[in-house]
Motif scaffolding. Sequence first.
Motif, PDB file in Angstrom:
ATOM      1  N   UNK A   1       0.840  -1.202   0.000  1.00  0.00           N
ATOM      2  CA  UNK A   1       0.000   0.000   0.000  1.00  0.00           C
ATOM      3  C   UNK A   1       0.872   1.248   0.000  1.00  0.00           C
ATOM      4  N   UNK A   2       0.618   2.127  -0.934  1.00  0.00           N
ATOM      5  CA  UNK A   2       1.428   3.340  -1.076  1.00  0.00           C
ATOM      6  C   UNK A   2       1.394   4.209   0.175  1.00  0.00           C
ATOM      7  N   UNK A   3       0.236   4.321   0.799  1.00  0.00           N
ATOM      8  CA  UNK A   3       0.090   5.182   1.971  1.00  0.00           C
ATOM      9  C   UNK A   3       0.977   4.705   3.124  1.00  0.00           C
ATOM     10  N   UNK A   4       1.037   3.411   3.330  1.00  0.00           N
ATOM     11  CA  UNK A   4       1.882   2.861   4.404  1.00  0.00           C
ATOM     12  C   UNK A   4       3.352   3.094   4.062  1.00  0.00           C
ATOM     13  N   UNK A   5       3.720   2.902   2.814  1.00  0.00           N
ATOM     14  CA  UNK A   5       5.109   3.125   2.398  1.00  0.00           C
ATOM     15  C   UNK A   5       5.534   4.574   2.616  1.00  0.00           C
ATOM     16  N   UNK A   6       4.618   5.511   2.405  1.00  0.00           N
ATOM     17  CA  UNK A   6       4.938   6.917   2.652  1.00  0.00           C
ATOM     18  C   UNK A   6       5.213   7.165   4.133  1.00  0.00           C
ATOM     19  N   UNK A   7       4.460   6.501   4.980  1.00  0.00           N
ATOM     20  CA  UNK A   7       4.579   6.700   6.421  1.00  0.00           C
ATOM     21  C   UNK A   7       5.739   5.921   7.036  1.00  0.00           C
ATOM     22  N   UNK A   8       6.120   4.830   6.397  1.00  0.00           N
ATOM     23  CA  UNK A   8       7.159   3.950   6.935  1.00  0.00           C
ATOM     24  C   UNK A   8       8.182   3.598   5.847  1.00  0.00           C
ATOM     25  N   UNK A   9       8.901   4.576   5.328  1.00  0.00           N
ATOM     26  CA  UNK A   9       9.807   4.292   4.203  1.00  0.00           C
ATOM     27  C   UNK A   9      10.980   3.375   4.565  1.00  0.00           C
ATOM     28  N   UNK A  10      11.522   3.503   5.758  1.00  0.00           N
ATOM     29  CA  UNK A  10      12.661   2.655   6.155  1.00  0.00           C
ATOM     30  C   UNK A  10      12.215   1.202   6.221  1.00  0.00           C
ATOM     31  N   UNK A  11      11.099   0.970   6.895  1.00  0.00           N
ATOM     32  CA  UNK A  11      10.578  -0.391   7.012  1.00  0.00           C
ATOM     33  C   UNK A  11      10.156  -0.928   5.647  1.00  0.00           C
ATOM     34  N   UNK A  12       9.677  -0.025   4.782  1.00  0.00           N
ATOM     35  CA  UNK A  12       9.317  -0.440   3.428  1.00  0.00           C
ATOM     36  C   UNK A  12      10.519  -0.956   2.657  1.00  0.00           C
ATOM     37  N   UNK A  13      11.641  -0.279   2.807  1.00  0.00           N
ATOM     38  CA  UNK A  13      12.871  -0.740   2.132  1.00  0.00           C
ATOM     39  C   UNK A  13      13.355  -2.057   2.748  1.00  0.00           C
ATOM     40  N   UNK A  14      13.248  -2.170   4.069  1.00  0.00           N
ATOM     41  CA  UNK A  14      13.647  -3.420   4.725  1.00  0.00           C
ATOM     42  C   UNK A  14      12.752  -4.568   4.263  1.00  0.00           C
ATOM     43  N   UNK A  15      11.457  -4.291   4.155  1.00  0.00           N
ATOM     44  CA  UNK A  15      10.547  -5.335   3.692  1.00  0.00           C
ATOM     45  C   UNK A  15      10.861  -5.727   2.251  1.00  0.00           C
ATOM     46  N   UNK A  16      11.252  -4.758   1.431  1.00  0.00           N
ATOM     47  CA  UNK A  16      11.579  -5.056   0.033  1.00  0.00           C
ATOM     48  C   UNK A  16      12.718  -6.076  -0.068  1.00  0.00           C
ATOM     49  N   UNK A  17      13.684  -5.986   0.846  1.00  0.00           N
ATOM     50  CA  UNK A  17      14.791  -6.950   0.863  1.00  0.00           C
ATOM     51  C   UNK A  17      14.256  -8.345   1.213  1.00  0.00           C
ATOM     52  N   UNK A  18      13.421  -8.411   2.242  1.00  0.00           N
ATOM     53  CA  UNK A  18      12.830  -9.697   2.651  1.00  0.00           C
ATOM     54  C   UNK A  18      11.939 -10.253   1.545  1.00  0.00           C
ATOM     55  N   UNK A  19      11.194  -9.373   0.907  1.00  0.00           N
ATOM     56  CA  UNK A  19      10.292  -9.754  -0.174  1.00  0.00           C
ATOM     57  C   UNK A  19      11.082 -10.356  -1.335  1.00  0.00           C
ATOM     58  N   UNK A  20      12.186  -9.732  -1.680  1.00  0.00           N
ATOM     59  CA  UNK A  20      13.024 -10.231  -2.775  1.00  0.00           C
ATOM     60  C   UNK A  20      13.541 -11.634  -2.463  1.00  0.00           C
ATOM     61  N   UNK A  21      14.000 -11.835  -1.216  1.00  0.00           N
ATOM     62  CA  UNK A  21      14.481 -13.160  -0.815  1.00  0.00           C
ATOM     63  C   UNK A  21      13.360 -14.187  -0.927  1.00  0.00           C
ATOM     64  N   UNK A  22      12.187 -13.870  -0.346  1.00  0.00           N
ATOM     65  CA  UNK A  22      11.085 -14.833  -0.318  1.00  0.00           C
ATOM     66  C   UNK A  22      10.596 -15.145  -1.728  1.00  0.00           C
ATOM     67  N   UNK A  23      10.436 -14.133  -2.558  1.00  0.00           N
ATOM     68  CA  UNK A  23       9.975 -14.372  -3.926  1.00  0.00           C
ATOM     69  C   UNK A  23      11.004 -15.179  -4.729  1.00  0.00           C
ATOM     70  N   UNK A  24      12.279 -14.911  -4.485  1.00  0.00           N
ATOM     71  CA  UNK A  24      13.323 -15.691  -5.150  1.00  0.00           C
ATOM     72  C   UNK A  24      13.274 -17.157  -4.751  1.00  0.00           C
ATOM     73  N   UNK A  25      13.074 -17.387  -3.461  1.00  0.00           N
ATOM     74  CA  UNK A  25      12.967 -18.760  -2.971  1.00  0.00           C
ATOM     75  C   UNK A  25      11.736 -19.448  -3.560  1.00  0.00           C
ATOM     76  N   UNK A  26      10.627 -18.736  -3.622  1.00  0.00           N
ATOM     77  CA  UNK A  26       9.397 -19.311  -4.179  1.00  0.00           C
ATOM     78  C   UNK A  26       9.544 -19.601  -5.670  1.00  0.00           C
ATOM     79  N   UNK A  27      10.305 -18.794  -6.380  1.00  0.00           N
ATOM     80  CA  UNK A  27      10.561 -19.050  -7.798  1.00  0.00           C
ATOM     81  C   UNK A  27      11.337 -20.355  -7.959  1.00  0.00           C
TER      82      UNK A  27
END
Length: 109
Positions: A18-44
């Motif tokens: 959600x864009x609104x949450x990312x605006x409010x929590x940009x640091x955590x959004x970037x941290x989640x993006x790293x975790x997301x990349x790992x998880x999606x890579x593993x699922x692939x």
Amino acid sequence: EWLICQLKWVYLEPVFGAEEILKQMPVEGRQFAVCDKFWRGLMTKVRTRPDIMMLTEVENLKDHLRENNEALAAIEKKLNEYLDTKKMACPRFWFLSNDELLEILRESG
């Protein structure tokens, strides 16, 4: 470790989608993006080779899952702190679950 990672990712993925949450929590959004990349890579990898033996070829899988889980737990903690600040600003929010409050915040953007 796998199930913990999966559960936390499933909970946090729509939040940080959600864009609104990312605006409010940009640091955590970037941290989640790293975790997301790992998880999606593993699922692939799992999708392309769904046999269980493929997992033995993933180097340091348990360590990576543990690190991801620690990061996701820290992100979730920050998210809960953020939601508490919203509840402090508007006491009526205390009557909502975190999921209901997140839905409101996602739609407010």
